[in-house]
Design a protein around this motif. Structure first.
Motif, PDB file in Angstrom:
ATOM      1  N   PRO A 111       0.836  -1.207   0.000  1.00 44.97           N
ATOM      2  CA  PRO A 111       0.000   0.000   0.000  1.00 44.97           C
ATOM      3  C   PRO A 111       0.870   1.256   0.000  1.00 44.97           C
ATOM      4  CG  PRO A 111      -0.654  -1.524   1.751  1.00 44.97           C
ATOM      5  CD  PRO A 111       0.653  -2.002   1.234  1.00 44.97           C
ATOM      6  N   PRO A 112       0.344   2.375  -0.493  1.00 43.72           N
ATOM      7  CA  PRO A 112       1.075   3.637  -0.390  1.00 43.72           C
ATOM      8  C   PRO A 112       1.179   4.068   1.072  1.00 43.72           C
ATOM      9  CG  PRO A 112      -1.151   4.022  -1.165  1.00 43.72           C
ATOM     10  CD  PRO A 112      -0.965   2.530  -1.126  1.00 43.72           C
ATOM     11  N   THR A 113       2.033   5.007   1.346  1.00 45.69           N
ATOM     12  CA  THR A 113       2.215   5.499   2.710  1.00 45.69           C
ATOM     13  C   THR A 113       2.189   7.024   2.723  1.00 45.69           C
ATOM     14  OG1 THR A 113       4.635   5.490   2.512  1.00 45.69           O
ATOM     15  CG2 THR A 113       3.606   3.492   3.377  1.00 45.69           C
ATOM     16  N   ASP A 114       2.130   7.572   3.928  1.00 44.55           N
ATOM     17  CA  ASP A 114       2.187   9.027   4.141  1.00 44.55           C
ATOM     18  C   ASP A 114       1.137   9.782   3.332  1.00 44.55           C
ATOM     19  OD1 ASP A 114       4.311   8.775   5.947  1.00 44.55           O
ATOM     20  OD2 ASP A 114       5.784   8.833   4.349  1.00 44.55           O
ATOM     21  N   LEU A 115      -0.091   9.268   3.345  1.00 43.72           N
ATOM     22  CA  LEU A 115      -1.196   9.950   2.660  1.00 43.72           C
ATOM     23  C   LEU A 115      -1.541  11.236   3.397  1.00 43.72           C
ATOM     24  CD1 LEU A 115      -3.088   8.951   0.189  1.00 43.72           C
ATOM     25  CD2 LEU A 115      -1.428   7.330   1.086  1.00 43.72           C
ATOM     26  N   GLN A 116      -1.513  12.341   2.694  1.00 47.15           N
ATOM     27  CA  GLN A 116      -1.858  13.629   3.281  1.00 47.15           C
ATOM     28  C   GLN A 116      -2.856  14.338   2.376  1.00 47.15           C
ATOM     29  OE1 GLN A 116       1.502  16.032   4.464  1.00 47.15           O
ATOM     30  NE2 GLN A 116       2.759  14.235   4.893  1.00 47.15           N
ATOM     31  N   ILE A 117      -3.740  15.089   2.994  1.00 46.45           N
ATOM     32  CA  ILE A 117      -4.715  15.864   2.251  1.00 46.45           C
ATOM     33  C   ILE A 117      -4.481  17.344   2.488  1.00 46.45           C
ATOM     34  CG2 ILE A 117      -6.428  15.688   4.117  1.00 46.45           C
ATOM     35  CD1 ILE A 117      -8.596  15.734   1.909  1.00 46.45           C
ATOM     36  N   GLY A 118      -4.600  18.118   1.424  1.00 43.56           N
ATOM     37  CA  GLY A 118      -4.486  19.568   1.495  1.00 43.56           C
ATOM     38  C   GLY A 118      -5.571  20.193   0.654  1.00 43.56           C
ATOM     39  N   GLY A 119      -5.490  21.508   0.519  1.00 42.87           N
ATOM     40  CA  GLY A 119      -6.478  22.225  -0.276  1.00 42.87           C
ATOM     41  C   GLY A 119      -7.600  22.809   0.534  1.00 42.87           C
ATOM     42  N   ALA A 120      -7.441  22.858   1.866  1.00 42.77           N
ATOM     43  CA  ALA A 120      -8.483  23.474   2.682  1.00 42.77           C
ATOM     44  C   ALA A 120      -8.658  24.938   2.291  1.00 42.77           C
ATOM     45  CB  ALA A 120      -8.125  23.367   4.163  1.00 42.77           C
TER      46      ALA A 120
ATOM     47  N   ILE B  96      -4.293  15.554  -2.631  1.00 40.84           N
ATOM     48  CA  ILE B  96      -3.706  14.524  -1.784  1.00 40.84           C
ATOM     49  C   ILE B  96      -2.328  14.165  -2.319  1.00 40.84           C
ATOM     50  CG2 ILE B  96      -5.925  13.561  -1.074  1.00 40.84           C
ATOM     51  CD1 ILE B  96      -5.475  11.266  -3.002  1.00 40.84           C
ATOM     52  N   SER B  97      -1.478  13.706  -1.419  1.00 45.83           N
ATOM     53  CA  SER B  97      -0.139  13.282  -1.812  1.00 45.83           C
ATOM     54  C   SER B  97       0.210  12.013  -1.074  1.00 45.83           C
ATOM     55  CB  SER B  97       0.889  14.378  -1.507  1.00 45.83           C
ATOM     56  OG  SER B  97       0.941  14.647  -0.120  1.00 45.83           O
ATOM     57  N   TRP B  98       1.123  11.239  -1.638  1.00 52.21           N
ATOM     58  CA  TRP B  98       1.537   9.984  -1.026  1.00 52.21           C
ATOM     59  C   TRP B  98       2.892   9.572  -1.575  1.00 52.21           C
ATOM     60  CZ3 TRP B  98      -1.849  10.470  -5.006  1.00 52.21           C
ATOM     61  CH2 TRP B  98      -1.619   9.726  -6.171  1.00 52.21           C
ATOM     62  N   ILE B  99       3.501   8.626  -0.926  1.00 55.18           N
ATOM     63  CA  ILE B  99       4.756   8.062  -1.398  1.00 55.18           C
ATOM     64  C   ILE B  99       4.636   6.549  -1.454  1.00 55.18           C
ATOM     65  CG2 ILE B  99       6.134   9.986  -0.502  1.00 55.18           C
ATOM     66  CD1 ILE B  99       7.018   8.191   1.798  1.00 55.18           C
ATOM     67  N   ALA B 100       5.517   5.928  -2.215  1.00 54.59           N
ATOM     68  CA  ALA B 100       5.535   4.468  -2.334  1.00 54.59           C
ATOM     69  C   ALA B 100       6.899   4.053  -2.871  1.00 54.59           C
ATOM     70  CB  ALA B 100       4.430   3.978  -3.259  1.00 54.59           C
ATOM     71  N   PRO B 101       7.410   2.920  -2.445  1.00 49.44           N
ATOM     72  CA  PRO B 101       8.699   2.447  -2.972  1.00 49.44           C
ATOM     73  C   PRO B 101       8.565   2.034  -4.427  1.00 49.44           C
ATOM     74  CG  PRO B 101       7.678   0.751  -1.627  1.00 49.44           C
ATOM     75  CD  PRO B 101       6.824   1.968  -1.484  1.00 49.44           C
ATOM     76  N   ASP B 102       9.685   2.024  -5.135  1.00 51.01           N
ATOM     77  CA  ASP B 102       9.673   1.545  -6.519  1.00 51.01           C
ATOM     78  C   ASP B 102       9.219   0.091  -6.558  1.00 51.01           C
ATOM     79  OD1 ASP B 102      10.616   3.959  -7.438  1.00 51.01           O
ATOM     80  OD2 ASP B 102      12.724   3.362  -7.394  1.00 51.01           O
TER      81      ASP B 102
ATOM     82  N   ARG C 177      -5.042  -5.545  -5.929  1.00 52.18           N
ATOM     83  CA  ARG C 177      -5.073  -4.237  -5.284  1.00 52.18           C
ATOM     84  C   ARG C 177      -4.768  -4.352  -3.802  1.00 52.18           C
ATOM     85  NH1 ARG C 177      -8.209  -4.500  -9.702  1.00 52.18           N
ATOM     86  NH2 ARG C 177      -8.710  -2.561 -10.823  1.00 52.18           N
ATOM     87  N   SER C 178      -4.032  -3.390  -3.289  1.00 50.09           N
ATOM     88  CA  SER C 178      -3.781  -3.319  -1.850  1.00 50.09           C
ATOM     89  C   SER C 178      -5.031  -2.803  -1.151  1.00 50.09           C
ATOM     90  CB  SER C 178      -2.602  -2.381  -1.574  1.00 50.09           C
ATOM     91  OG  SER C 178      -2.982  -1.023  -1.770  1.00 50.09           O
ATOM     92  N   ILE C 179      -5.033  -2.839   0.170  1.00 54.17           N
ATOM     93  CA  ILE C 179      -6.095  -2.150   0.891  1.00 54.17           C
ATOM     94  C   ILE C 179      -5.897  -0.657   0.687  1.00 54.17           C
ATOM     95  CG2 ILE C 179      -6.301  -3.998   2.601  1.00 54.17           C
ATOM     96  CD1 ILE C 179      -4.988  -2.154   4.635  1.00 54.17           C
ATOM     97  N   ALA C 180      -6.980   0.098   0.817  1.00 53.87           N
ATOM     98  CA  ALA C 180      -6.917   1.547   0.649  1.00 53.87           C
ATOM     99  C   ALA C 180      -6.285   2.197   1.873  1.00 53.87           C
ATOM    100  CB  ALA C 180      -8.317   2.104   0.422  1.00 53.87           C
ATOM    101  N   VAL C 181      -5.603   3.302   1.629  1.00 54.91           N
ATOM    102  CA  VAL C 181      -5.026   4.098   2.712  1.00 54.91           C
ATOM    103  C   VAL C 181      -5.667   5.482   2.661  1.00 54.91           C
ATOM    104  CG1 VAL C 181      -2.929   5.042   3.731  1.00 54.91           C
ATOM    105  CG2 VAL C 181      -2.850   2.825   2.540  1.00 54.91           C
ATOM    106  N   PRO C 182      -6.443   5.867   3.667  1.00 51.00           N
ATOM    107  CA  PRO C 182      -7.117   7.166   3.639  1.00 51.00           C
ATOM    108  C   PRO C 182      -6.123   8.315   3.808  1.00 51.00           C
ATOM    109  CG  PRO C 182      -8.176   5.659   5.182  1.00 51.00           C
ATOM    110  CD  PRO C 182      -6.867   5.061   4.811  1.00 51.00           C
ATOM    111  N   ALA C 183      -6.457   9.438   3.195  1.00 53.03           N
ATOM    112  CA  ALA C 183      -5.665  10.651   3.359  1.00 53.03           C
ATOM    113  C   ALA C 183      -6.100  11.358   4.633  1.00 53.03           C
ATOM    114  CB  ALA C 183      -5.844  11.563   2.156  1.00 53.03           C
TER     115      ALA C 183
END
Length: 457
Positions: A367-376, A383-389, A443-449
């Protein structure tokens, strides 16, 4: 009862209410139509990869194997955790021997890849009389083929200990056909269905002791995996999955998941439940949004409390005359957790639900990691996230849902990690998430922002 024009008043009220139903429905539709369309042009059109090929079929599940496993366990008389570990014919040690033999037979068919482990430990708890007692869990471990994911494990578990009416009575008969011979049999059947396959992540098929004495085996399983350096990608606890008592069967199996403690963000357990339902289908899985039945507990709970994805499968409606009861007949009513009350066709479907979920999860990218939400306070959520190659990953599905909707929908697709902008979609009216998608469609499980910014007044 009052009468109106010769008819009961309540009938008159019902008819007046019925005449209002179309108007009520129209008003609801108008209210929905008056919500702003986000985004103005409607959702993006996204071409989805199909699910992985090679799905397990119900014909591959053997109800006779489930029956034979439970019959062997029930033959031990009792499998109370404080009963004998050394008597080969009666007690919990007898149950352990049956389980080890089943797993070893499956291991032969895996070409030796499936490793069977008898995990012996000592534990003290109120339901052991606050004295140190021996316990044993049995694991069958199928190592993952991908070095990058082999230390991620997906676990299926049932507990093989039992209890009669008195939780401290280790001598009376406690056959435990349903609680939890059924879950143990499902774990073993999953091993049989999956042991010849190859998966990116590692699979663990567990049968644990000490559940009735305070989730002792489940807690030990978590600690064992941690000590071996594994990351738990998902834990499926099968506890009381062998009967379908209610009229109108067959029914769906219940899938319990706790919600977590983070504001505006469901737990990894809730996301695992959603993924399992998506894999197996809403016609087979009934998601229950609570951690467990009221006042009850199971071996998924230590995993859930550790912040890990863990859910519990349980039959549609329980009959408490056949759980935690010393076998007996009272006023013509049979009490006791006996084999004759089991439904092996229902149990086979539960085994399939578990096995197919494990298969697809173990084939998926991390799954992706470090899910963040912006735009308030802006027109567009970000949203942004990171994931290994990962050369086996096709990309990421970007998900959204109304805050009151229990299920995700795919909003867009991104080939690489980074930032995704929901143009003209407010941050406030939806939740957002991302999941990884393999080239194989897994598909991985979802990761919420989640929002990391402090709340403004």
């Amino acid at each position: 009862m009052k009468f109106h024009q010769g008819k009961p008043c309540y009938l008159s009220k019902l008819r007046r209410l019925a005449s209002c139903v179309p108007a009520i429905m129209f008003a609801a539709a108008v209210a929905l139509a008056q919500d702003p369309v986000e985004p103005p042009g409607g959702p993006l059109k996204v071409k989805l990869l199909p699910a992985p090929a090679g799905a397990i079929s119900l014909a591959q599940v053997h109800p006779s194997d489930l029956r034979n496993t439970i019959s062997g366990l029930v033959s031990c008389g009792t499998r109370h955790s404080l009963s004998s570990w050394t008597d080969p014919k009666r007690g919990i040690g007898c149950g352990r021997d049956h389980i080890v033999a089943e797993f070893k037979k499956i291991a032969v068919g895996s070409g030796g890849r499936l490793r069977v482990i008898d995990d012996r430990f000592e534990v003290k708890a109120p339901r052991t009389g606050n004295r140190l007692v021996p316990m044993e869990n049995v694991y069958a471990i199928l190592p993952g083929d991908d070095p990058a994911l082999a230390k991620t494990v997906f676990v299926v578990s049932g507990h093989y200990d039992t209890m009669p009416t008195d939780i401290m009575d280790s001598t009376s008969d406690a056959p435990g056909a349903d609680d939890d011979g059924s879950g143990t049999a499902v774990s073993i059947e999953c091993a049989r269905l999956l042991a010849s396959g190859h998966y990116r992540a590692t699979l663990v098929f567990a049968a644990v002791s000490g559940e009735e004495q305070g989730l002792l085996g489940g807690t030990r399983l978590l600690h064992y995996l941690e000590q071996k350096g594994y990351t738990v990608g998902g834990m499926l606890d099968d506890d009381i999955v062998g009967a379908d008592f209610a009229p109108g069967a067959p029914h769906r199996v219940r899938l319990f998941s706790g919600g977590g403690t983070v504001d505006d963000c469901d737990s990894p357990s809730r996301e695992l439940a959603r993924r399992v339902e998506e894999i197996d289908g809403r016609s087979h899985i009934r998601m229950i949004f609570r951690v467990d039945r009221l006042g009850r507990g199971g071996d998924h709970y230590p995993f859930y409390k550790a912040g890990l994805p863990a859910v519990r499968f349980t039959e549609p409606l329980e009959d408490y005359r056949h759980e935690h009861q010393t076998p007996r007949v009272v006023d013509g009513v049979q009490y006791g957790d006996l084999m004759k009350f089991l439904n092996f066709d229902f149990m086979a479907r539960v085994a399939l639900d578990n096995a197919e979920a494990l298969r697809e999860l173990a084939m998926a990218p991390a799954p992706p990691t470090d899910l963040q939400i912006g735009g308030a306070v802006t027109p567009s959520a970000k949203i942004s996230w990171i994931a290994p190659d990962d050369p086996e990953r096709a990309g990421f599905e970007v998900l959204w849902r109304e805050t009151t909707n229990p299920r995700w929908s795919v909003f867009g697709f991104a080939k690489s990690s980074g930032e995704f902008v929901f143009k003209n979609v407010s941050t406030d009216n939806h939740f957002f998430a991302v999941r990884s998608v393999g080239k194989n469609g897994a598909r991985s499980i979802a990761v919420p922002a989640v929002a990391l910014m402090p709340r403004k007044r």
